[in-house]
Design an enzyme around this catalytic site. Structure first.
Site, mmCIF file in Angstrom:
data_model
loop_
_atom_site.group_PDB
_atom_site.id
_atom_site.type_symbol
_atom_site.label_atom_id
_atom_site.label_comp_id
_atom_site.label_asym_id
_atom_site.label_seq_id
_atom_site.Cartn_x
_atom_site.Cartn_y
_atom_site.Cartn_z
ATOM 1 N N PHE A 35 -7.224 3.126 5.261
ATOM 2 C CA PHE A 35 -6.421 1.912 5.086
ATOM 3 C C PHE A 35 -6.853 0.753 5.980
ATOM 4 O O PHE A 35 -6.336 -0.350 5.845
ATOM 5 C CB PHE A 35 -4.922 2.188 5.218
ATOM 6 C CG PHE A 35 -4.473 2.757 6.541
ATOM 7 C CD1 PHE A 35 -4.283 1.936 7.631
ATOM 8 C CD2 PHE A 35 -4.236 4.108 6.663
ATOM 9 C CE1 PHE A 35 -3.852 2.456 8.844
ATOM 10 C CE2 PHE A 35 -3.803 4.643 7.869
ATOM 11 C CZ PHE A 35 -3.616 3.819 8.971
ATOM 12 N N ARG A 46 -2.055 10.115 10.995
ATOM 13 C CA ARG A 46 -2.933 8.959 11.144
ATOM 14 C C ARG A 46 -4.126 9.368 12.001
ATOM 15 O O ARG A 46 -3.949 9.965 13.058
ATOM 16 C CB ARG A 46 -2.171 7.842 11.837
ATOM 17 C CG ARG A 46 -2.973 6.569 12.011
ATOM 18 C CD ARG A 46 -2.120 5.522 12.704
ATOM 19 N NE ARG A 46 -2.733 4.220 12.676
ATOM 20 C CZ ARG A 46 -2.034 3.080 12.722
ATOM 21 N NH1 ARG A 46 -0.725 3.091 12.786
ATOM 22 N NH2 ARG A 46 -2.646 1.918 12.712
ATOM 23 N N LYS A 85 7.177 -1.710 6.777
ATOM 24 C CA LYS A 85 7.343 -0.522 5.942
ATOM 25 C C LYS A 85 8.606 -0.625 5.115
ATOM 26 O O LYS A 85 9.618 -1.179 5.557
ATOM 27 C CB LYS A 85 7.307 0.749 6.781
ATOM 28 C CG LYS A 85 8.279 0.785 7.905
ATOM 29 C CD LYS A 85 7.966 1.923 8.852
ATOM 30 C CE LYS A 85 8.775 1.752 10.121
ATOM 31 N NZ LYS A 85 8.419 2.631 11.188
ATOM 32 N N ARG A 103 3.625 -3.904 17.372
ATOM 33 C CA ARG A 103 4.526 -3.621 16.250
ATOM 34 C C ARG A 103 5.136 -4.950 15.837
ATOM 35 O O ARG A 103 5.989 -5.492 16.532
ATOM 36 C CB ARG A 103 5.610 -2.638 16.681
ATOM 37 C CG ARG A 103 6.468 -2.160 15.522
ATOM 38 C CD ARG A 103 7.631 -1.325 15.978
ATOM 39 N NE ARG A 103 7.260 -0.054 16.575
ATOM 40 C CZ ARG A 103 6.882 1.020 15.905
ATOM 41 N NH1 ARG A 103 6.805 0.990 14.597
ATOM 42 N NH2 ARG A 103 6.575 2.133 16.541
ATOM 43 N N GLU A 107 -5.259 7.922 6.750
ATOM 44 C CA GLU A 107 -4.193 8.913 6.805
ATOM 45 C C GLU A 107 -4.790 10.190 6.207
ATOM 46 O O GLU A 107 -5.417 10.166 5.148
ATOM 47 C CB GLU A 107 -2.996 8.408 5.985
ATOM 48 C CG GLU A 107 -1.729 9.140 6.222
ATOM 49 C CD GLU A 107 -0.938 8.727 7.479
ATOM 50 O OE1 GLU A 107 -1.395 7.841 8.239
ATOM 51 O OE2 GLU A 107 0.125 9.315 7.694
ATOM 52 N N LYS A 122 2.383 4.415 1.371
ATOM 53 C CA LYS A 122 2.551 4.929 2.733
ATOM 54 C C LYS A 122 2.478 6.439 2.638
ATOM 55 O O LYS A 122 3.434 7.109 2.241
ATOM 56 C CB LYS A 122 3.906 4.496 3.311
ATOM 57 C CG LYS A 122 4.102 4.951 4.744
ATOM 58 C CD LYS A 122 5.399 4.417 5.301
ATOM 59 C CE LYS A 122 5.479 4.544 6.803
ATOM 60 N NZ LYS A 122 5.325 5.897 7.297
ATOM 61 N N GLU A 162 0.850 -1.201 0.000
ATOM 62 C CA GLU A 162 0.000 0.000 0.000
ATOM 63 C C GLU A 162 0.876 1.239 0.000
ATOM 64 O O GLU A 162 1.957 1.227 0.595
ATOM 65 C CB GLU A 162 -0.856 0.040 1.273
ATOM 66 C CG GLU A 162 -2.001 -0.928 1.264
ATOM 67 C CD GLU A 162 -2.871 -0.772 2.512
ATOM 68 O OE1 GLU A 162 -2.507 -0.006 3.416
ATOM 69 O OE2 GLU A 162 -3.912 -1.431 2.555
ATOM 70 N N ARG A 222 -2.610 9.367 16.461
ATOM 71 C CA ARG A 222 -1.740 8.200 16.638
ATOM 72 C C ARG A 222 -1.462 7.942 18.114
ATOM 73 O O ARG A 222 -1.317 6.830 18.548
ATOM 74 C CB ARG A 222 -0.460 8.493 15.856
ATOM 75 C CG ARG A 222 0.817 7.873 16.320
ATOM 76 C CD ARG A 222 0.994 6.525 15.672
ATOM 77 N NE ARG A 222 2.307 5.970 15.952
ATOM 78 C CZ ARG A 222 2.662 5.448 17.123
ATOM 79 N NH1 ARG A 222 1.813 5.430 18.136
ATOM 80 N NH2 ARG A 222 3.869 4.952 17.271
HETATM 81 P P1 ATP Z 1 5.238 4.466 14.230
HETATM 82 O O1 ATP Z 1 5.481 3.192 13.479
HETATM 83 O O2 ATP Z 1 5.646 4.394 15.649
HETATM 84 O O3 ATP Z 1 3.880 5.025 13.982
HETATM 85 P P2 ATP Z 1 6.150 6.522 12.579
HETATM 86 O O4 ATP Z 1 5.240 7.610 12.978
HETATM 87 O O5 ATP Z 1 7.520 6.868 12.158
HETATM 88 O O6 ATP Z 1 6.285 5.478 13.699
HETATM 89 P P3 ATP Z 1 6.067 4.639 10.645
HETATM 90 O O7 ATP Z 1 6.495 3.509 11.512
HETATM 91 O O8 ATP Z 1 7.068 5.236 9.733
HETATM 92 O O9 ATP Z 1 5.423 5.776 11.479
HETATM 93 O O10 ATP Z 1 4.840 4.114 9.821
HETATM 94 C C1 ATP Z 1 3.603 3.805 10.379
HETATM 95 C C2 ATP Z 1 2.674 4.954 10.075
HETATM 96 O O11 ATP Z 1 2.484 5.112 8.675
HETATM 97 C C3 ATP Z 1 1.263 4.729 10.569
HETATM 98 O O12 ATP Z 1 1.138 5.053 11.912
HETATM 99 C C4 ATP Z 1 0.433 5.622 9.663
HETATM 100 O O13 ATP Z 1 0.329 6.903 10.213
HETATM 101 C C5 ATP Z 1 1.249 5.762 8.414
HETATM 102 N N1 ATP Z 1 0.651 5.176 7.209
HETATM 103 C C6 ATP Z 1 0.612 5.779 6.001
HETATM 104 N N2 ATP Z 1 0.042 5.000 5.082
HETATM 105 C C7 ATP Z 1 -0.308 3.849 5.704
HETATM 106 C C8 ATP Z 1 -0.933 2.650 5.276
HETATM 107 N N3 ATP Z 1 -1.303 2.461 4.015
HETATM 108 N N4 ATP Z 1 -1.138 1.676 6.206
HETATM 109 C C9 ATP Z 1 -0.741 1.844 7.488
HETATM 110 N N5 ATP Z 1 -0.148 2.960 7.949
HETATM 111 C C10 ATP Z 1 0.077 3.961 7.067
#
Ligand code: ATP
Length: 591
Positions: free
Chosen positions: A342, A257, A423, A417, A302, A252, A250, A272
């Site tokens: 999502f 969020r 990711k 997690r 998102e 990102k 998907e 979040r």
């Molecule tokens: P954390 O994982 O602790 O949230 P972070 O804020 O750096 O850390 P990432 O780990 O980089 O976030 O990625 C997870 C975040 O990506 C999700 O919390 C969400 O906000 C965002 N996100 C964007 N697109 C998607 C998607 N398609 N599915 C799930 N999450 C997504």
């Protein structure tokens, strides 16, 4: 229950940094607590009155606390401030002043937890005219009856500085031990916590109904579910292997969020971190009411800043203006957002978290009405790393951060997690410092405010060797209303019915032009793209280079012929010279 029991426990907790000892002190405290009061004791221990998501803060300013100490003790403010400066902690200052209080023979009533909680609750809920005086009276009434030690913790609590360092998971451990005599029951409590985000409610249920009550915890509307989080791997290959090929990639998106709780007409939004952010996004509430075809839903999306006229995604910083600069109404107009759904966790009374991901996604597709403001996030079912890499390039040049690749069969693992969501972020970034002069070779019809005009242009760089113009971006940002009025006239002489023979493009524009008009653009980065043809195959097979977040600077370069435009060769040079490895920490900022 006497508040001194709590104060004694806090003192012991403060004296250690060892988690096991902190747990023991909490166990002792919980055992002494009446089941009817346990929720309040749990909240107080974390310096709160309610679970975070209710957003109730005691929020007393230090100045008012100092005044209240003076009011309760008859000491002048200056001397209290002096002590505060000396000891450096408002709680310790209160303790000292109360200790020195000349014992007037007034009747003192021992403080109970019930009274402290109730008074703090009244302080938190007092607002409007006259509230300062009312708060002053409430605080000093407590301090009047407090022992020095109690005053230390009461004052720290009211100014929001209790900071005992008791983590949520330590409380869960202590509850498991205090009520079930077995720490191994913690996962059950943790599950309930992940579904409800309310430690107090868990404590009370456990104290009154035991583990059976805890097993009955379900997700419910209005209570935020702790979010499922993603692990990270470096390559598409590794991810496909880890998920045994059962994966969906998907986009990102780089926004905020939001967990959306829709209960008919009542919509609540959680961040979040599970704060209630409903008031930040009145427009999102309208979108949810308009575009979710079901009465009762918990879903995740998102929220991304967009250019509504072109549909382009904007960088994350644009969204942050919603938090800072303007009043909400103004911000809504200046920085419009789109929602990309999502996941879905709950639908009309049914908990969907135990369903596999692909089923949740199907349900999501059915209940979301898609339009230019609301979408289900773009996805690709594939077990081919090469195909996923291409999808990744496309995501990046479309303004996303990368991909989240999901295990098709995974349930929604609240608060976890794990490798069910992985990711894939890019490792390199090539920042662009200079402006580029690019040739308009095509245009796309506008919508919304740009209906009837051009909404975006297809731009190309000049490839000297082949003597062709190769596309490098689609740009719709940076144009004023005036620009949009005049561009159709400027371009009219060059309009043709088909792609010009010297233009190399994979994209199909709505309108084509003879390459002639050169405009100046800036962009955040140069990135690999499967969509654009500039420098195709130079870095990666079948991919070209493209501009990420391009923007028109307002300058038409009439002084340049199309062959004077920035060349593909120069773009390749810029890409290579600016290419830098992305620091992982910088990429993982939490909002
Ligand atoms: P954390 O994982 O602790 O949230 P972070 O804020 O750096 O850390 P990432 O780990 O980089 O976030 O990625 C997870 C975040 O990506 C999700 O919390 C969400 O906000 C965002 N996100 C964007 N697109 C998607 C998607 N398609 N599915 C799930 N999450 C997504």
């Amino acid at each position: 229950m006497l508040y001194s029991i709590i104060a004694d426990t806090y003192e012991k907790i403060e004296e250690t940094t060892k988690r096991l000892e902190i747990t023991d002190h909490l166990v002792e405290l919980f055992k002494k607590t009446d089941p009817n009061l346990i929720d309040k004791v749990v909240y107080l221990t974390q310096g709160k009155l309610y679970p975070d998501y209710l957003g109730v803060e005691i929020g007393v300013a230090e100045k008012l606390a100092i005044k209240a100490i003076g009011f309760a003790t008859g000491r002048d403010l200056e001397s209290i401030e002096k002590i505060y400066k000396k000891v450096g902690d408002i709680g310790l200052a209160a303790q000292e002043v109360i200790k020195e209080r000349k014992q007037t023979t007034l009747f003192k009533e021992p403080l109970t937890v019930e009274r402290v909680y109730e008074t703090l609750d009244r302080i938190a809920k007092t607002s409007g005219p006259g509230s300062i005086d009312a708060k002053l009276k409430l605080i000093s009434s407590l301090l009047n009856d407090a022992t020095p030690k109690e005053a230390r913790y009461i004052v720290r609590t009211i100014v929001g500085e209790l900071r005992l360092g008791v983590a949520d998971y330590t409380v869960l451990d202590a509850l498991a031990i205090a009520y079930t005599y077995d720490k191994n029951n913690r996962p059950l409590l943790e599950r309930a916590y992940n579904l409800s985000s309310d430690l107090g409610a868990i404590a009370k249920t456990l104290a009154k109904e035991g583990l059976n009550g805890i097993r009955k915890f379900r997700i419910s509307l209005g209570k935020p579910v702790r979010p499922m989080l993603a692990e990270r791997l470096e390559t598409a290959q590794e991810i496909v292997e880890k998920l045994k090929g059962r994966c969906v990639a998907e986009y990102k998106l780089d926004g905020e969020r939001i967990q959306i709780h829709k209960d008919k007409k009542i919509v609540t939004l959680f961040s979040r971190r599970l704060e209630n952010i409903t008031h930040h996004y009145p427009d999102v509430i309208e979108l949810v009411k308009r575009n979710i075809k079901a009465d009762r839903v918990i879903a995740e999306a998102e929220c991304v800043a967009v250019n509504l006229d072109t549909g382009e995604l904007l960088p994350f910083q644009e969204l942050m203006h919603r938090r800072r600069k303007y009043e909400i109404e103004e911000a809504m107009k200046a920085y419009p957002v789109s929602l990309f759904f999502f996941d879905i966790l709950y639908l009309n009374g049914e908990d969907l978290t135990q369903k596999p991901y692909y089923e949740r996604r199907e349900i999501l597709e059915k209940i979301i009405i898609k339009d230019d403001r609301v979408r289900v996030v773009q996805s690709l079912k594939s077990n081919d790393p090469k195909e996923i890499e291409k999808f990744m390039e496309q995501a990046i040049s479309d303004g996303c951060e990368g991909l989240v690749i999901k295990d098709m069969d995974s349930t929604y693992r609240a608060g976890a997690r794990e490798f069910s969501w992985i990711k894939l972020k890019r490792e390199y970034r090539s920042e662009l410092k200079d402006t580029l002069d690019l040739v308009i070779v095509g245009a796309f019809h506008g919508r919304g405010r740009r209906a009837g005009k051009y909404g975006a242009f297809l731009l190309a760089a000049y490839d000297k060797d082949a003597d062709v113009f190769r596309t490098v971006c689609k740009v719709g940002t940076g144009f004023t209303d005036e620009d949009l009025e005049k561009f159709p006239d400027i371009l009219a002489p060059y309009k043709i019915s088909h792609r010009h023979g010297r233009v190399d493009s994979k994209l199909e524009a709505d309108v084509w032009f003879i390459p002639q008009i050169v405009i100046e653009t800036i962009a955040a980065e140069i990135t690999i793209s499967p969509v654009h043809t500039c420098c195709i195959d130079a870095i990666r097979k079948d991919s070209g280079l493209a501009l990420r977040f391009p923007k028109y600077t307002g300058k038409i370069r009439y002084d340049k012929s199309p062959e004077d435009a920035t060349s593909a060769e120069e773009i390749l040079k810029m890409y290579k010279s600016q290419l830098k490895k992305i620091e992982k920490e910088a990429e993982s900022e939490v909002i």
